[in-house]
Design an enzyme around this catalytic site. Structure first.
Site, short mmCIF file in Angstrom:
data_model
loop_
_atom_site.label_atom_id
_atom_site.label_comp_id
_atom_site.label_asym_id
_atom_site.label_seq_id
_atom_site.Cartn_x
_atom_site.Cartn_y
_atom_site.Cartn_z
N LEU A 33 0.12 6.93 -6.81
CA LEU A 33 -1.36 7.26 -6.38
C LEU A 33 -2.17 6.79 -7.72
O LEU A 33 -1.81 6.91 -8.80
CB LEU A 33 -1.74 8.88 -6.34
CG LEU A 33 -0.81 9.40 -5.00
CD1 LEU A 33 -0.86 10.78 -4.83
CD2 LEU A 33 -0.83 8.59 -3.72
N GLY A 36 -8.10 4.98 -5.80
CA GLY A 36 -8.26 4.63 -4.33
C GLY A 36 -7.72 5.62 -3.41
O GLY A 36 -8.48 6.16 -2.42
N HIS A 37 -6.49 6.07 -3.86
CA HIS A 37 -5.98 7.15 -3.12
C HIS A 37 -6.88 8.45 -3.30
O HIS A 37 -6.94 9.17 -2.36
CB HIS A 37 -4.40 7.61 -3.10
CG HIS A 37 -3.61 6.34 -3.07
ND1 HIS A 37 -3.07 5.57 -4.18
CD2 HIS A 37 -3.02 5.73 -2.02
CE1 HIS A 37 -2.10 4.67 -3.72
NE2 HIS A 37 -2.25 4.66 -2.56
N GLY A 147 -7.67 3.39 3.86
CA GLY A 147 -8.58 2.69 2.92
C GLY A 147 -9.10 1.13 3.37
O GLY A 147 -8.47 0.57 4.00
N ASP A 150 -7.00 -2.20 2.89
CA ASP A 150 -6.10 -2.79 3.88
C ASP A 150 -6.81 -2.87 5.03
O ASP A 150 -6.50 -2.08 6.21
CB ASP A 150 -4.90 -1.44 4.13
CG ASP A 150 -4.15 -1.54 2.74
OD1 ASP A 150 -3.04 -2.41 2.55
OD2 ASP A 150 -4.46 -0.69 1.87
N GLN A 153 -4.92 -3.21 8.58
CA GLN A 153 -4.02 -1.96 8.74
C GLN A 153 -4.83 -0.75 9.33
O GLN A 153 -4.56 -0.22 10.50
CB GLN A 153 -3.53 -1.49 7.28
CG GLN A 153 -3.06 0.06 7.47
CD GLN A 153 -2.29 0.35 6.36
OE1 GLN A 153 -1.20 0.03 6.15
NE2 GLN A 153 -2.78 1.30 5.77
N VAL A 176 -11.84 1.15 -3.71
CA VAL A 176 -12.14 1.81 -4.95
C VAL A 176 -11.62 0.48 -5.95
O VAL A 176 -10.73 -0.06 -5.79
CB VAL A 176 -11.55 2.87 -5.35
CG1 VAL A 176 -11.83 3.36 -6.88
CG2 VAL A 176 -11.88 3.86 -4.61
N SER A 185 -4.71 -0.87 -6.72
CA SER A 185 -3.37 -1.02 -5.76
C SER A 185 -2.28 -0.78 -6.83
O SER A 185 -2.14 -0.97 -7.94
CB SER A 185 -3.22 -2.64 -5.53
OG SER A 185 -2.26 -2.87 -4.96
N SER A 186 -1.32 0.01 -6.04
CA SER A 186 -0.18 0.42 -6.48
C SER A 186 0.83 -0.75 -7.06
O SER A 186 1.47 -0.85 -8.00
CB SER A 186 0.75 1.37 -5.57
OG SER A 186 0.11 2.07 -5.19
P1 AMP Z 1 -0.45 2.82 0.24
O1 AMP Z 1 -0.05 3.84 -0.72
O2 AMP Z 1 -0.63 1.37 -0.77
O3 AMP Z 1 0.13 2.61 1.53
O4 AMP Z 1 -2.20 3.47 0.38
C1 AMP Z 1 -2.51 4.40 1.16
C2 AMP Z 1 -3.71 4.36 1.67
O5 AMP Z 1 -4.67 4.46 0.36
C3 AMP Z 1 -4.15 3.33 2.63
O6 AMP Z 1 -4.91 3.74 3.70
C4 AMP Z 1 -4.65 2.28 1.67
O7 AMP Z 1 -5.72 1.50 2.27
C5 AMP Z 1 -5.69 3.19 0.89
N1 AMP Z 1 -5.73 2.41 -0.48
C6 AMP Z 1 -4.97 1.66 -1.23
N2 AMP Z 1 -5.73 1.12 -2.38
C7 AMP Z 1 -7.00 1.47 -1.92
C8 AMP Z 1 -8.09 1.12 -2.96
N3 AMP Z 1 -8.23 0.56 -3.71
N4 AMP Z 1 -9.43 1.86 -2.38
C9 AMP Z 1 -9.46 2.41 -1.37
N5 AMP Z 1 -8.21 2.98 -0.64
C10 AMP Z 1 -7.38 2.33 -0.85
#
Ligand code: AMP
Length: 282
Positions: A33, A36-37, A147, A150, A153, A176, A185-186
């Protein structure tokens, strides 16, 4: 804050919360996390009685040559982030319970899944749609948070939710970014320092597109040509795709207008990064 690992336990918790008339905000994640999360969770915190975050690295959305096994898993750190953000429940299911060996049902959203990222990641969005369907059924949220990062998605989940009549409101939260503009991003943790610096080219190319549009350019081909030229200056960068599409149907537009989505995927070394913006005026 509770951690629930079993599907049954999660369903029981949600049922009981509903019986008490408490609204559930849900943030599905794959963990590792970051801010963004955090911003999704904060939004859910403000708008709901209860906030549930799932942490599940979903094998169904990774291709055979993709990074499933090396995807960052830092559960203890994630729990700290969740606590700080005021999460009520972390749902942390095991792969074996989500996909037992007898598992054989998948959810596919049509054409929306075949374009943009779907072209180079066949099956990816079926994996996403399947796990989100399962999670919606298990968690039973009133509102789910995704987010803008994506973008495809989010569009697919909205479609899925409407098509399958999930009684879930879908909220999309702005991307973010790091101070220098790189979308959080992770997968940024895969980059070495040099690649990390070079990765800002994704955002720079989107900023360039914005400037061109502000200056009156409406031809998507010309905008994409300029973006490609900028990214071409970076040695470690290899473009997967750049496209300018309608936000509802994700189809390539002939002329740029307000509400269009400019989306791109670029390899920086061995790491594939995505980013996008929505045009707010043209
Ligand atoms: P993930 O863990 O990568 O599957 O992301 C989980 C959620 O967090 C998804 O809805 C992503 O779109 C959102 N997310 C990931 N990176 C960001 C970011 N930089 N800003 C906003 N939301 C994000």
């Amino acid at each position: 804050m509770k951690v629930i690992s079993s599907i049954n336990g999660m369903m029981k918790f949600s049922k009981s919360a509903k019986r008490q008339g408490r609204s559930i905000g849900f943030v599905p994640t794959m963990g590792a996390l970051h801010k963004g999360h955090f911003s999704l969770i904060r939004k859910a915190r403000i708008e709901n009685d209860l906030v549930i975050v799932s942490i599940f690295v979903n094998p169904a959305q990774f291709g055979p040559k993709e990074d499933f096994s090396k995807y960052p898993r830092v559960f203890k750190l994630d729990l700290g982030v969740c606590k700080q953000a005021g999460v009520d429940v972390v749902f942390y299911p095991r792969v074996k319970e989500m996909y037992p060996s007898s598992y054989q049902t998948f959810v596919t959203v049509g054409e929306l899944s075949d374009t943009l990222c779907g072209k180079s990641r066949p099956g990816h969005f079926t994996g996403v749609a399947t796990v989100v369907t399962k999670l919606f059924n298990i968690v039973g949220p009133d509102t789910a948070y995704f987010g803008q990062k994506d973008a495809q998605q989010s569009v697919i989940i909205r479609r899925l939710s409407r098509d399958l009549n999930f009684p879930v409101r879908i909220r999309v939260v702005p991307t973010v970014r790091e101070i220098d503009g790189l979308a959080m991003s992770s997968r940024n943790s895969y980059l070495n320092q040099r690649q990390r610096d070079e990765a800002t080219v994704l955002n720079h190319s989107l900023e360039l597109a914005k400037d061109l549009i502000r200056a009156g350019e409406k031809n998507p081909k010309e905008i994409i040509r300029c973006m490609k030229r900028l990214i071409g200056n970076i040695k470690s960068a290899k473009i997967d795709y750049i496209d300018i599409v309608g936000l509802e149907d994700l189809e390539t537009v002939k002329k740029v207008s307000k509400g269009c989505l400019i989306a791109l995927a670029v390899w920086i070394g061995k790491t594939r990064l995505i980013d996008n913006i929505i045009i707010d005026g043209a």
